[in-house]
Design an enzyme around this catalytic site. Structure first.
Site, PDB file in Angstrom:
ATOM      1  N   GLU A 144      48.983 100.884  63.637  1.00  0.00           N
ATOM      2  CA  GLU A 144      47.896 100.761  62.663  1.00  0.00           C
ATOM      3  C   GLU A 144      48.459  99.878  61.559  1.00  0.00           C
ATOM      4  O   GLU A 144      49.004 100.370  60.593  1.00  0.00           O
ATOM      5  CB  GLU A 144      47.508 102.148  62.148  1.00  0.00           C
ATOM      6  CG  GLU A 144      46.116 102.196  61.587  1.00  0.00           C
ATOM      7  CD  GLU A 144      46.036 101.837  60.126  1.00  0.00           C
ATOM      8  OE1 GLU A 144      46.421 100.694  59.771  1.00  0.00           O
ATOM      9  OE2 GLU A 144      45.583 102.685  59.351  1.00  0.00           O
ATOM     10  N   GLU A 153      48.551  92.012  57.002  1.00  0.00           N
ATOM     11  CA  GLU A 153      49.795  92.765  56.860  1.00  0.00           C
ATOM     12  C   GLU A 153      50.800  92.408  57.940  1.00  0.00           C
ATOM     13  O   GLU A 153      51.787  93.120  58.140  1.00  0.00           O
ATOM     14  CB  GLU A 153      49.507  94.277  56.837  1.00  0.00           C
ATOM     15  CG  GLU A 153      49.090  94.731  55.451  1.00  0.00           C
ATOM     16  CD  GLU A 153      48.573  96.154  55.370  1.00  0.00           C
ATOM     17  OE1 GLU A 153      48.795  96.939  56.309  1.00  0.00           O
ATOM     18  OE2 GLU A 153      47.925  96.462  54.356  1.00  0.00           O
TER      19      GLU A 153
HETATM   20  N1  SAH Z   1      50.612 104.967  61.308  1.00  0.00           N
HETATM   21  C1  SAH Z   1      50.284 105.611  60.048  1.00  0.00           C
HETATM   22  C2  SAH Z   1      50.538 104.727  58.851  1.00  0.00           C
HETATM   23  C3  SAH Z   1      49.897 103.359  58.886  1.00  0.00           C
HETATM   24  S1  SAH Z   1      50.233 102.402  57.461  1.00  0.00           S
HETATM   25  C4  SAH Z   1      48.866 106.088  60.094  1.00  0.00           C
HETATM   26  O1  SAH Z   1      48.111 105.568  60.902  1.00  0.00           O
HETATM   27  O2  SAH Z   1      48.475 106.974  59.337  1.00  0.00           O
HETATM   28  C5  SAH Z   1      51.278 101.152  58.096  1.00  0.00           C
HETATM   29  C6  SAH Z   1      52.748 101.453  57.940  1.00  0.00           C
HETATM   30  O3  SAH Z   1      53.440 100.511  58.729  1.00  0.00           O
HETATM   31  C7  SAH Z   1      53.316 101.316  56.559  1.00  0.00           C
HETATM   32  O4  SAH Z   1      54.007 102.498  56.257  1.00  0.00           O
HETATM   33  C8  SAH Z   1      54.275 100.122  56.632  1.00  0.00           C
HETATM   34  O5  SAH Z   1      55.430 100.325  55.828  1.00  0.00           O
HETATM   35  C9  SAH Z   1      54.644 100.100  58.096  1.00  0.00           C
HETATM   36  N2  SAH Z   1      54.975  98.800  58.739  1.00  0.00           N
HETATM   37  C10 SAH Z   1      54.217  97.683  58.738  1.00  0.00           C
HETATM   38  N3  SAH Z   1      54.736  96.740  59.539  1.00  0.00           N
HETATM   39  C11 SAH Z   1      55.861  97.266  60.089  1.00  0.00           C
HETATM   40  C12 SAH Z   1      56.819  96.769  61.025  1.00  0.00           C
HETATM   41  N4  SAH Z   1      56.697  95.561  61.573  1.00  0.00           N
HETATM   42  N5  SAH Z   1      57.849  97.569  61.342  1.00  0.00           N
HETATM   43  C13 SAH Z   1      57.962  98.822  60.804  1.00  0.00           C
HETATM   44  N6  SAH Z   1      57.071  99.340  59.942  1.00  0.00           N
HETATM   45  C14 SAH Z   1      56.023  98.579  59.578  1.00  0.00           C
END
Ligand code: SAH
Length: 692
Positions: A144, A153
């Site tokens: 996500e 993002e």
């Molecule tokens: N999966 C959770 C949170 C989603 S928010 C849910 O659905 O509730 C997205 C998260 O991904 C954030 O905490 C951000 O720090 C992390 N993130 C984004 N890109 C990333 C990457 N390439 N590798 C590791 N973490 C990542």
């Protein structure tokens, strides 16, 4: 570890050094993050869970072990869903250390420690192999990583890498695919966020029209996404020129390419009009069949289904490079160009001879050449284009200006100096004190003045107020000091009180009978019940049966990190609320006098006259330009009998969320909320305390 950070105080303008612990940044990030909002997004959570269950079943039916890679696990939620759905093992990747730590705790608390391995790395750093982070490649990819623009993002490069190195060929992906939709519209309101409209001024010697320079007319603007709660935009504020069209899709179960590319669709306008804006949103299909669909479509697209409110995903407004007149039924191409992180649009007319070999595609990302888009952000463009507001300033300037007026304007990127000149001031100079300009705005002003033949009429003073010298003013005293006031460094409404500090700094240059416009400002407050915004600060407890209280505690800690809780800026036209009290004036600031040495404080109580949940207080400033002309940066008129409020659409208001919510019930004996508000004139900060 402590570090000292230098910054200009937004209210007082003075340079200060603040001691910041290394925790500071991450507390800010967590306190203002959208994690809580995601956990409250029931529609999203339910559909992810359904999609994950279906993907695990498909893998199991093939007789394979289900190995999950969850990129960006946050609280660990999606991995816990996968483990509950029967996945054999989950690798939960999270780059943000405090979140990875929280995920470890949450996973443990929910009893999944043996099934989920949290890895605190960026996914592109993750290794696979007997000694690696992952023992083998995964066959289910869950993520996500989307923002309102879908790819902002970094979802594309992350997927590209994951398919190359971290997952098996033919893996299942949840979501399976995303589709971006667009609709062409005409909207004076939204177009006013990108362009400066001519300003009409009725002067003594006839009507004057202030026009933007040609560079500004042809400027493509800035590439940053304009994301808004489109559901708050009334249908009377735009007119749809096309049907909703699928612009492009990304299949996340196959290798993904992040390199720049473009997509093109043919459109036939359903109505003639001026094509100005492309509205856009996306949906995600959680499974290949498309039966589990989570959509960001606005209200007019799916009027029957209940809309899920969410703030972490909204809708996008894209500005076409030029306004283009279009005719119903004619053939048009709409082109979406994208790089790794952003999307932009252009419109092409198709001539009969061109139909086959499609016309050139513009692939250049929008970069502001006129500098106005660097000086003014979109709400500020909207504010400058607000003819009603301009009228108030014109009316009040007309009252105070005389033919011998020596006028100084202190405000960032303001049109007031030009208005003052048109309205007959003898000498006009302006000062734009903000320090965080990435460029010199003077070139923009030069172009602006030139386009309106004002080169030698208005003088720009390149000094800060405290360094103003008599020579800047041709040894004259200022008889009229004006300001909107507006400063680009302001975040909260009262930060624009910097005008008062600047006025104090230039005191020795003011004539004894000086007129200051605005003559005063007042801070107003009202207690409200939010329709939805309360969710972003409300604890979640459990989410789809998983205990995520650790996350609630972490957000609470971060909110309390600074001893006094702070108000936060929100554009309330996007976040409806209902008034529970009368609006109340709580502090006044007299600009005819200098800033006093002592604090300004007040105490009192407000009665909750209407039934509802008190989520917090909203605060805003009103500027009293003259004795009888005021402009509000908050409430535009008194709430109607149902309590619904109309907010200034160009400004952010301050929201102070109460730490607990009370429900007012009995109308005959209204509950009172007591408050204490203190404006510290030394620091320029407003501290407040409420007791329910
Ligand atoms: N999966 C959770 C949170 C989603 S928010 C849910 O659905 O509730 C997205 C998260 O991904 C954030 O905490 C951000 O720090 C992390 N993130 C984004 N890109 C990333 C990457 N390439 N590798 C590791 N973490 C990542």
């Amino acid at each position: 570890m402590k570090t000292f950070c230098g910054r200009a105080n937004p209210t007082t303008g003075s340079m200060e050094w603040i001691e910041e612990g290394e925790d500071y940044d991450y507390h800010q990030e967590i306190a203002r993050s959208r994690y809580a909002d995601m956990l409250h997004d029931k529609d999203r959570n339910v559909k992810y869970y359904q999609g994950i269950r279906a993907a695990v079943s498909r893998v199991k039916e093939r007789g394979e072990k289900a190995i999950v890679l969850d990129i960006g696990t946050g609280t660990g939620l999606l991995s816990m869903m996968a483990a509950s759905a029967g996945a054999d093992f989950c690798y939960a990747i999270e780059v943000f250390k405090p979140m990875a730590n929280a995920a470890v705790k949450i996973v443990e608390k929910n009893g999944f420690s043996d099934k989920i391995k949290v890895i605190n790395k960026h996914s592109t750093e993750v290794t696979v192999g007997p000694d690696g982070d992952m023992l083998c490649r995964a066959n289910i990819l869950v993520t996500e990583l989307f923002d309102t623009e879908l790819i902002g993002e970094g979802a594309l490069p992350t997927y590209e890498h994951a398919h190359k190195y971290l997952v098996q060929e033919g893996c299942e992906a949840v979501p399976h695919r995303a589709t971006v939709y667009v609709q062409l519209v005409e909207s004076r309101r939204m177009w006013s966020w990108k362009k400066l409209f001519p300003v009409h001024v009725e002067a003594e010697d006839g009507e004057k029209i202030l026009v933007p320079p040609s560079e500004m007319e042809n400027c493509p603007g800035v590439p940053s996404v304009c994301d808004i709660q489109l559901n708050q935009m009334p249908s009377s504020d735009f007119s749809t020129l096309s049907d909703v069209v699928k612009m492009f899709s990304v299949d996340f179960s196959k290798p993904v390419q992040s390199a720049s590319t473009y997509y093109r669709v043919q459109l036939e306008p359903v109505k003639s009009g001026k094509a100005q804006i492309v509205l856009s949103w996306w949906d995600i299909d959680m499974d290949p069949s498309g039966r589990i669909n989570c959509s960001m479509a606005p209200y007019w697209v799916k009027p029957t289904s209940a809309l899920q409110w969410r703030d972490h995903w909204m809708q996008c407004v894209y500005f076409l490079p030029h306004e283009e007149p279009v005719v119903q039924g004619e053939k048009l191409y709409l082109t979406a160009c994208r790089d790794e992180y952003s999307v932009w649009y252009s419109l092409q007319k198709v001539r009969a001879d061109e139909e086959e070999h499609k016309a050139d595609v513009c692939v250049e990302s929008p970069v502001c050449r006129c500098r106005a888009h660097l000086l003014w952000n979109r709400p500020r463009f909207g504010e400058l284009n607000d003819q009603n507001r301009t009228c108030q300033y014109i009316k009040s300037l007309r009252k105070v200006l005389k033919t011998d007026s020596v006028c100084l304007c202190i405000s960032d990127g303001s049109l007031l100096p030009v208005l003052a000149h048109y309205l007959g001031a003898k000498q006009v100079q302006c000062m734009q004190p903000s320090r965080i300009h990435l460029f010199h705005p003077h070139e923009l002003w030069q172009a602006f003045f030139k386009a309106n033949h004002l080169e030698d009429k208005i003088k720009i003073i390149e000094a800060r107020p405290e360094l103003l010298k008599p020579s800047h003013l041709e040894d004259k005293k200022i008889s009229v000091l004006v300001g909107e006031p507006f400063f680009t460094t302001s975040l909260l409404p009262w930060h624009n009180l910097y005008f008062w500090y600047a006025r104090t700094a230039v005191s020795t240059h003011l004539a004894s009978n000086v007129t200051v416009l605005p003559q005063s400002a007042s801070l107003h407050m009202m207690i409200v019940e939010f329709q939805d915004l309360w969710r972003i600060r409300s604890p979640c407890g459990t989410c789809e049966g998983f205990d995520v209280q650790t996350m609630d505690d972490m957000i609470k800690d971060s909110l309390n990190f600074r001893e006094s809780r702070e108000a936060e800026p929100h554009p309330l036209w996007e976040y409806p609320c209902k008034s529970l009290s009368e609006p109340q004036e709580v502090l006044t600031f007299d600009f005819t006098k200098t800033v006093p040495q002592h604090c300004l404080s007040t105490e009192g109580s407000v009665k909750l006259l209407w039934k509802g949940k008190s989520h917090g207080a909203v605060l805003w400033m009103e500027y009293h330009l003259t004795a009888d002309i005021s402009v509000s940066t908050g409430l535009m008129q008194l709430p109607n009998e149902k309590g619904s409020c109309e907010w200034n659409p160009h400004c952010k208001q301050a929201v102070y969320f109460f730490s607990s919510v009370i429900e007012s019930e009995i109308l005959s004996d209204p509950t009172a909320v007591t408050y204490a508000i203190n404006f510290d004139t030394k620091t320029g900060e407003i501290a407040m305390d409420f007791k329910l």
